[in-house]
Scaffold this active site. Structure first.
Site, short mmCIF file in Angstrom:
data_model
loop_
_atom_site.label_atom_id
_atom_site.label_comp_id
_atom_site.label_asym_id
_atom_site.label_seq_id
_atom_site.Cartn_x
_atom_site.Cartn_y
_atom_site.Cartn_z
N HIS A 143 6.78 19.52 -13.69
CA HIS A 143 7.63 18.30 -14.02
C HIS A 143 8.95 18.16 -13.44
O HIS A 143 9.34 16.87 -12.95
CB HIS A 143 7.83 18.60 -15.50
CG HIS A 143 8.56 17.49 -16.44
ND1 HIS A 143 7.95 16.20 -16.34
CD2 HIS A 143 9.92 17.14 -16.97
CE1 HIS A 143 8.80 15.17 -16.97
NE2 HIS A 143 10.06 15.88 -17.16
N ASP A 157 7.45 7.75 -20.38
CA ASP A 157 7.87 7.87 -22.12
C ASP A 157 9.46 7.77 -22.27
O ASP A 157 10.27 7.45 -21.44
CB ASP A 157 7.62 9.29 -22.75
CG ASP A 157 8.04 10.45 -22.01
OD1 ASP A 157 9.25 10.26 -21.61
OD2 ASP A 157 7.51 11.77 -22.05
N HIS A 162 0.96 -1.21 -0.15
CA HIS A 162 0.03 0.30 0.02
C HIS A 162 0.81 1.33 0.13
O HIS A 162 1.77 1.38 0.83
CB HIS A 162 -0.79 -0.01 1.20
CG HIS A 162 -1.89 1.12 1.31
ND1 HIS A 162 -2.32 1.80 2.40
CD2 HIS A 162 -2.50 1.70 0.36
CE1 HIS A 162 -3.09 2.80 2.06
NE2 HIS A 162 -3.31 2.65 1.02
N PHE A 174 5.70 14.58 -22.01
CA PHE A 174 4.92 14.69 -20.67
C PHE A 174 3.96 13.27 -20.62
O PHE A 174 2.95 13.31 -19.81
CB PHE A 174 4.44 15.88 -20.13
CG PHE A 174 5.05 16.95 -20.32
CD1 PHE A 174 6.16 17.07 -19.20
CD2 PHE A 174 5.29 18.02 -21.33
CE1 PHE A 174 7.28 18.16 -19.21
CE2 PHE A 174 6.29 19.09 -21.36
CZ PHE A 174 7.26 19.11 -20.30
N ALA A 175 4.41 12.24 -21.47
CA ALA A 175 3.55 11.05 -21.23
C ALA A 175 4.10 10.14 -20.23
O ALA A 175 4.72 9.15 -20.55
CB ALA A 175 3.49 10.54 -22.64
N ASN A 176 3.81 10.56 -19.08
CA ASN A 176 4.56 9.97 -18.04
C ASN A 176 3.52 10.10 -16.62
O ASN A 176 2.74 11.04 -16.64
CB ASN A 176 5.86 10.61 -17.21
CG ASN A 176 6.94 10.75 -18.24
OD1 ASN A 176 7.41 10.01 -18.82
ND2 ASN A 176 6.91 12.11 -18.62
#
Length: 132
Positions: free
Chosen positions: A98, A28, A20, A120-122
């Site tokens: 970021h 990316d 947990h 920014f495909a994270n």
């Protein structure tokens, strides 16, 4: 041989070992991987596998209570933002700059690198608790 769910043995182990509030990152091709954090590299070619394809596979096998994205996604990758808002509707979605996002990746159990070549495909996925 495993016949369903995540077949990648490295990802499968990471997911099985999560407790947990532990986190993993789906990244990316450009996100730096912090020293000491396990890197699972899925990138084959630019765009493959995609960010969404990878997130879909992980999300189907992981109990997720919160996600974190970079606030720059709003202006620089609205397609990914809309996907995340739909995919994680009803789940806490946090945004941060970021640079802060990159700092948070240092605490992740693993970074899964995709072939995604859009900015920014994270995403950071935080494990919840599943009681069936």
């Amino acid at each position: 041989m495993k016949k369903q769910g995540i077949l990648n043995s490295h990802i499968s182990k990471v997911l099985a070992d999560l407790g947990h509030t532990d986190t993993i990152v789906i990244a990316d091709v450009g996100l730096p991987i912090p020293e000491g954090v396990a890197k699972i590299d899925l990138a084959l070619t630019l765009g493959s596998p995609s960010f969404a394809e990878t997130v879909n596979a992980i999300a189907s096998d992981m109990e997720i209570e919160k996600v974190v994205i970079a606030e720059e996604m709003k202006t620089d990758n609205s397609e990914a933002l809309h996907y995340i808002e739909e995919k994680f509707e009803g789940c806490a979605i946090e945004e941060c700059p970021h640079e802060e996002f990159k700092q948070l990746t240092q605490k992740a159990k693993a970074v899964i690198r995709t072939g995604e070549a859009k900015p920014f495909a994270n995403i950071i996925l935080q494990a919840g608790v599943y009681f069936g």
